[in-house]
Design a protein around this motif. Structure first.
Motif, PDB file in Angstrom:
ATOM      1  N   ASP A 327       0.833  -1.204   0.000  1.00  0.00           N
ATOM      2  CA  ASP A 327       0.000   0.000   0.000  1.00  0.00           C
ATOM      3  C   ASP A 327       0.870   1.257   0.000  1.00  0.00           C
ATOM      4  OD1 ASP A 327      -2.225  -1.589   0.062  1.00  0.00           O
ATOM      5  OD2 ASP A 327      -2.455  -1.514   2.233  1.00  0.00           O
ATOM      6  N   GLU A 328       1.952   1.225   0.764  1.00  0.00           N
ATOM      7  CA  GLU A 328       2.878   2.360   0.816  1.00  0.00           C
ATOM      8  C   GLU A 328       4.103   2.029  -0.036  1.00  0.00           C
ATOM      9  OE1 GLU A 328       3.845   3.542   4.762  1.00  0.00           O
ATOM     10  OE2 GLU A 328       1.757   3.491   5.452  1.00  0.00           O
ATOM     11  N   ARG A 329       4.244   2.718  -1.156  1.00  0.00           N
ATOM     12  CA  ARG A 329       5.337   2.431  -2.095  1.00  0.00           C
ATOM     13  C   ARG A 329       6.268   3.636  -2.208  1.00  0.00           C
ATOM     14  NH1 ARG A 329       3.143  -1.341  -6.975  1.00  0.00           N
ATOM     15  NH2 ARG A 329       1.504  -2.422  -5.838  1.00  0.00           N
ATOM     16  N   VAL A 330       7.554   3.346  -2.296  1.00  0.00           N
ATOM     17  CA  VAL A 330       8.540   4.393  -2.588  1.00  0.00           C
ATOM     18  C   VAL A 330       9.404   3.899  -3.751  1.00  0.00           C
ATOM     19  CG1 VAL A 330       8.586   5.328  -0.251  1.00  0.00           C
ATOM     20  CG2 VAL A 330      10.153   3.479  -0.854  1.00  0.00           C
ATOM     21  N   PHE A 331      10.033   4.847  -4.447  1.00  0.00           N
ATOM     22  CA  PHE A 331      10.817   4.515  -5.631  1.00  0.00           C
ATOM     23  C   PHE A 331      12.197   5.164  -5.545  1.00  0.00           C
ATOM     24  CE2 PHE A 331       6.368   4.292  -6.755  1.00  0.00           C
ATOM     25  CZ  PHE A 331       6.277   3.115  -7.500  1.00  0.00           C
ATOM     26  N   LEU A 332      13.158   4.536  -6.245  1.00  0.00           N
ATOM     27  CA  LEU A 332      14.524   5.048  -6.335  1.00  0.00           C
ATOM     28  C   LEU A 332      14.916   5.182  -7.806  1.00  0.00           C
ATOM     29  CD1 LEU A 332      16.244   2.912  -3.551  1.00  0.00           C
ATOM     30  CD2 LEU A 332      15.774   5.372  -3.473  1.00  0.00           C
ATOM     31  N   PRO A 333      15.914   6.016  -8.102  1.00  0.00           N
ATOM     32  CA  PRO A 333      16.391   6.109  -9.492  1.00  0.00           C
ATOM     33  C   PRO A 333      16.932   4.767  -9.979  1.00  0.00           C
ATOM     34  CG  PRO A 333      17.253   7.900  -8.132  1.00  0.00           C
ATOM     35  CD  PRO A 333      16.624   6.929  -7.198  1.00  0.00           C
ATOM     36  N   HIS A 334      16.881   4.543 -11.289  1.00  0.00           N
ATOM     37  CA  HIS A 334      17.370   3.278 -11.861  1.00  0.00           C
ATOM     38  C   HIS A 334      18.857   3.073 -11.587  1.00  0.00           C
ATOM     39  CE1 HIS A 334      13.667   2.147 -13.918  1.00  0.00           C
ATOM     40  NE2 HIS A 334      13.520   3.428 -14.257  1.00  0.00           N
ATOM     41  N   ALA A 335      19.584   4.161 -11.326  1.00  0.00           N
ATOM     42  CA  ALA A 335      21.011   4.038 -11.039  1.00  0.00           C
ATOM     43  C   ALA A 335      21.262   3.242  -9.761  1.00  0.00           C
ATOM     44  CB  ALA A 335      21.643   5.425 -10.918  1.00  0.00           C
ATOM     45  N   PHE A 336      20.270   3.202  -8.863  1.00  0.00           N
ATOM     46  CA  PHE A 336      20.432   2.415  -7.627  1.00  0.00           C
ATOM     47  C   PHE A 336      20.600   0.939  -7.954  1.00  0.00           C
ATOM     48  CE2 PHE A 336      18.874   0.059  -3.913  1.00  0.00           C
ATOM     49  CZ  PHE A 336      19.618   0.646  -2.896  1.00  0.00           C
ATOM     50  N   ASN A 337      19.828   0.437  -8.937  1.00  0.00           N
ATOM     51  CA  ASN A 337      19.945  -0.971  -9.329  1.00  0.00           C
ATOM     52  C   ASN A 337      21.292  -1.269  -9.961  1.00  0.00           C
ATOM     53  OD1 ASN A 337      17.525  -1.790  -8.332  1.00  0.00           O
ATOM     54  ND2 ASN A 337      16.598  -2.334 -10.302  1.00  0.00           N
ATOM     55  N   GLU A 338      21.844  -0.299 -10.656  1.00  0.00           N
ATOM     56  CA  GLU A 338      23.163  -0.496 -11.257  1.00  0.00           C
ATOM     57  C   GLU A 338      24.230  -0.642 -10.172  1.00  0.00           C
ATOM     58  OE1 GLU A 338      23.825   2.764 -13.899  1.00  0.00           O
ATOM     59  OE2 GLU A 338      21.933   2.454 -14.980  1.00  0.00           O
ATOM     60  N   LYS A 339      24.063   0.102  -9.094  1.00  0.00           N
ATOM     61  CA  LYS A 339      25.040   0.057  -8.013  1.00  0.00           C
ATOM     62  C   LYS A 339      24.795  -1.140  -7.092  1.00  0.00           C
ATOM     63  CE  LYS A 339      27.488   3.298  -5.051  1.00  0.00           C
ATOM     64  NZ  LYS A 339      27.554   4.710  -4.594  1.00  0.00           N
ATOM     65  N   GLU A 340      23.522  -1.504  -6.892  1.00  0.00           N
ATOM     66  CA  GLU A 340      23.159  -2.604  -5.996  1.00  0.00           C
ATOM     67  C   GLU A 340      22.494  -3.726  -6.795  1.00  0.00           C
ATOM     68  OE1 GLU A 340      23.916  -2.766  -2.784  1.00  0.00           O
ATOM     69  OE2 GLU A 340      24.892  -0.813  -2.855  1.00  0.00           O
ATOM     70  N   SER A 341      23.190  -4.203  -7.807  1.00  0.00           N
ATOM     71  CA  SER A 341      22.607  -5.183  -8.724  1.00  0.00           C
ATOM     72  C   SER A 341      22.359  -6.534  -8.066  1.00  0.00           C
ATOM     73  CB  SER A 341      23.522  -5.360  -9.939  1.00  0.00           C
ATOM     74  OG  SER A 341      24.810  -5.792  -9.527  1.00  0.00           O
ATOM     75  N   ARG A 342      23.129  -6.885  -7.051  1.00  0.00           N
ATOM     76  CA  ARG A 342      22.981  -8.214  -6.443  1.00  0.00           C
ATOM     77  C   ARG A 342      21.633  -8.378  -5.739  1.00  0.00           C
ATOM     78  NH1 ARG A 342      25.739 -12.734  -5.257  1.00  0.00           N
ATOM     79  NH2 ARG A 342      25.442 -13.724  -3.227  1.00  0.00           N
ATOM     80  N   SER A 343      21.050  -7.278  -5.266  1.00  0.00           N
ATOM     81  CA  SER A 343      19.783  -7.383  -4.548  1.00  0.00           C
ATOM     82  C   SER A 343      18.572  -6.996  -5.391  1.00  0.00           C
ATOM     83  CB  SER A 343      19.821  -6.525  -3.278  1.00  0.00           C
ATOM     84  OG  SER A 343      20.217  -5.203  -3.558  1.00  0.00           O
ATOM     85  N   VAL A 344      18.748  -6.967  -6.719  1.00  0.00           N
ATOM     86  CA  VAL A 344      17.606  -6.736  -7.603  1.00  0.00           C
ATOM     87  C   VAL A 344      16.718  -7.981  -7.576  1.00  0.00           C
ATOM     88  CG1 VAL A 344      16.849  -6.337  -9.979  1.00  0.00           C
ATOM     89  CG2 VAL A 344      18.862  -5.141  -9.084  1.00  0.00           C
ATOM     90  N   LEU A 345      15.422  -7.792  -7.399  1.00  0.00           N
ATOM     91  CA  LEU A 345      14.508  -8.918  -7.207  1.00  0.00           C
ATOM     92  C   LEU A 345      14.084  -9.581  -8.511  1.00  0.00           C
ATOM     93  CD1 LEU A 345      12.133  -7.499  -4.433  1.00  0.00           C
ATOM     94  CD2 LEU A 345      14.179  -8.913  -4.165  1.00  0.00           C
ATOM     95  N   ALA A 346      13.791 -10.872  -8.388  1.00  0.00           N
ATOM     96  CA  ALA A 346      13.237 -11.655  -9.493  1.00  0.00           C
ATOM     97  C   ALA A 346      12.002 -12.388  -8.990  1.00  0.00           C
ATOM     98  CB  ALA A 346      14.280 -12.641 -10.014  1.00  0.00           C
ATOM     99  N   ASP A 347      11.125 -12.752  -9.890  1.00  0.00           N
ATOM    100  CA  ASP A 347       9.921 -13.506  -9.542  1.00  0.00           C
ATOM    101  C   ASP A 347      10.319 -14.797  -8.832  1.00  0.00           C
ATOM    102  OD1 ASP A 347       7.326 -14.434  -9.410  1.00  0.00           O
ATOM    103  OD2 ASP A 347       7.348 -15.245 -11.449  1.00  0.00           O
TER     104      ASP A 347
END
Length: 524
Positions: A327-347
């Motif tokens: 219900d409560e969502r927050v977002f970060l720039p796509h550059a965060f995923n580039e820096k923290e790629s190991r914790s990017v989620l998958a189904d």
């Protein structure tokens, strides 16, 4: 009923007119003797009940003499005026014995003819309007603007009718409270039922075991130790493929197989203290079953701020007991995923809270979360075999896993369950086909409980609304019949006004006998 439409004999009176208001204070904490008395000292943490007869802290008469607090008589009204909880609710209570209060509360000692319980009920009846009109925003801690609060007007019934209203409200509340208690008992039973279903599932008692079915049907089956061997082989193959891809991307293809020696074997289970399992089952660990066990990071540490859109950022509050709470969502720039790629989620990833009060809550990432990221309080578990995620989820929710988590966690400033603890957690592994039957049966049984839970929650919300409806009706003058023999509230207000004026004249040294009609606001 309109704002000014009140029954005959009722008036509107400001809170300042209803009695004497007092603040409180905190005796010096550096003087321990102040805190070994028998006089209750009320702070916001004690204001979780409608009546105050005792408190967590007690002080001495000397503490009262040497601090800003004072003794508040029984049958007074206490109101929290400074606390974060004022963003949601206004805590109000009635004293049943003399007490003292701290600086975050105010106390009303009502004048003769004004019942404390009536005022307390009135404050709860108009709670949301008071919070809207009388609280300050933008401060460090929410607080009531006291001057505005004192100007707030309550519908004031004649004294005799106040007594009738209190009696009827208490009768209605007693019935509602009994219903809510019954709902809570059912909820507790549901919680025990869910735990028993998951316990049976992870002990091989929920469905017939694969070994049992194979014997009955005279066929072979793949026991869990063989399944685990396949998983471990696949785990290593994935690591090697990932390493080759990285070396290829860097233009450094290996000349031999020595690089394969860098593979770290997963942690095996320590089975000496573990219970025996059903035939065909085996003990494994989260590490053995997963290709990735990691956690997220704080965007503040990485120099990123929340934004309107981009990477969905999953925090511990988004991970519920078996489901995601988005219900409560927050977002970060796509550059965060580039820096923290190991914790990017998958189904199919399993998310486990490992820090703070929500430790142990677990949910399964859906396709909606693919490409999202997580914070440092959430662990990511990516099963080697995607279908394992559903079983691992149920296991982590089971009493066996929850007891392990809370036994192994470290309680420092905040409870913490480390990634090493996650990796080493033992998992009872059934054959794959048995896992599927376990999941189906568990979901079937738990869904019945979920449906009952939704009904209970709906009824609990309804009970809360009914309480407010009772109060609304009471302060509209419709809960109990009016009695024309009651002395009108205007007479009560006149006596209050006279007392206020006489007190003022006394202070000015100009006390004179007078029969003048007091100048006080009294609107119908």
């Amino acid at each position: 009923m309109s704002e000014n439409d009140l029954p005959a004999n009722w008036i509107r009176a400001s809170l300042s007119d209803l009695g004497t208001w007092a603040g409180g204070g905190t005796p010096s904490k550096s003087e321990p003797s102040f805190w070994h008395g028998s006089i209750p000292w009320v702070s916001p943490k004690d204001m979780k009940t409608e009546f105050i007869s005792d408190t967590e802290d007690h002080i001495t008469p000397t503490a009262i003499e040497q601090s800003a607090t004072r003794l508040i008589p029984a049958e007074s009204v206490l109101v929290v005026t400074r606390s974060g909880i004022l963003e949601r609710t206004l805590p109000v209570a009635t004293t049943k014995k003399p007490v003292t209060i701290n600086q975050d509360l105010k106390a009303l000692t009502p004048r003769e003819g004004v019942r404390a319980r009536y005022v307390a009920l009135g404050l709860k009846a108009f709670e949301q309007r008071i919070l809207k009109d009388c609280t300050k925003s933008g401060t460090t801690v929410a607080n009531v603007e006291f001057a505005s609060f004192l100007r707030f007007e309550l519908p004031l019934a004649p004294t005799e009718e106040q007594d009738r209203i209190i009696a009827e409200v208490e009768k209605q509340f007693t019935r509602l409270d009994a219903s809510v208690e019954a709902l809570k008992r059912v909820q507790a039973q549901l919680k025990r039922y869910r735990a028993s279903v998951l316990k049976a599932a992870c002990e091989g008692r929920l469905v017939p075991t694969e070994a049992e079915l194979a014997r009955r049907e005279k066929r072979d089956y793949e026991p869990a130790d063989k399944l685990l061997a396949r998983i471990l082989k696949e785990r290593r193959a994935r690591w090697e493929a990932d390493q080759l891809a990285k070396m290829k991307a860097a233009g450094k293809l290996p000349k031999d197989d020595k690089w394969k020696a860098k593979y770290v074997e997963p942690v095996a289970p320590e089975t000496s203290g573990l219970p025996s399992l059903q035939s065909g089952w085996t003990w494994s660990t989260i590490d053995q079953l997963s290709s990735v066990v990691t956690k997220g990071s704080s965007p503040n540490w990485q120099g990123f701020d929340y934004c309107a859109s981009g990477v969905l950022f999953v925090r511990s509050q988004n991970v519920g007991w078996g489901s995601l709470q988005l219900d409560e969502r927050v977002f970060l720039p796509h550059a965060f995923n580039e820096k923290e790629s190991r914790s990017v989620l998958a189904d199919g990833d399993v998310l486990l809270n490992i820090v703070g009060a929500s430790i142990g809550r677990v949910a399964l990432a859906t396709t909606e979360l693919a490409g999202a990221n997580i914070n440092q309080a959430v662990a990511l578990i990516r099963p080697v075999v995607p279908s394992l995620g559903a079983y691992v989820l149920r296991y982590l929710l089971s009493p066996l896993a929850q007891q392990y988590i809370h036994r192994e966690k470290v309680d420092v400033a905040r409870a913490n369950f480390s990634l090493a603890d996650v990796s080493e957690m033992p998992v009872p592994l059934p054959p794959l086909s048995e896992q599927q039957r376990i999941i189906f049966e568990a979901e079937s049984r738990l869904s019945v409980g979920d449906a009952i839970e939704l009904t209970l929650m709906s009824n609990e919300t309804r009970a809360t609304r009914l309480r407010q409806a009772v109060l609304k009706t009471a302060f509209e003058g419709s809960l109990v019949p009016q009695d024309p023999r009651d002395e009108p509230s205007s007479k009560l207000l006149e006596s209050i006004s006279a007392a206020v004026e006489n007190k003022s004249l006394t202070k000015q040294g100009r006390v004179k006998q007078t029969t003048a009609v007091p100048k006080m606001k009294a609107t119908r």
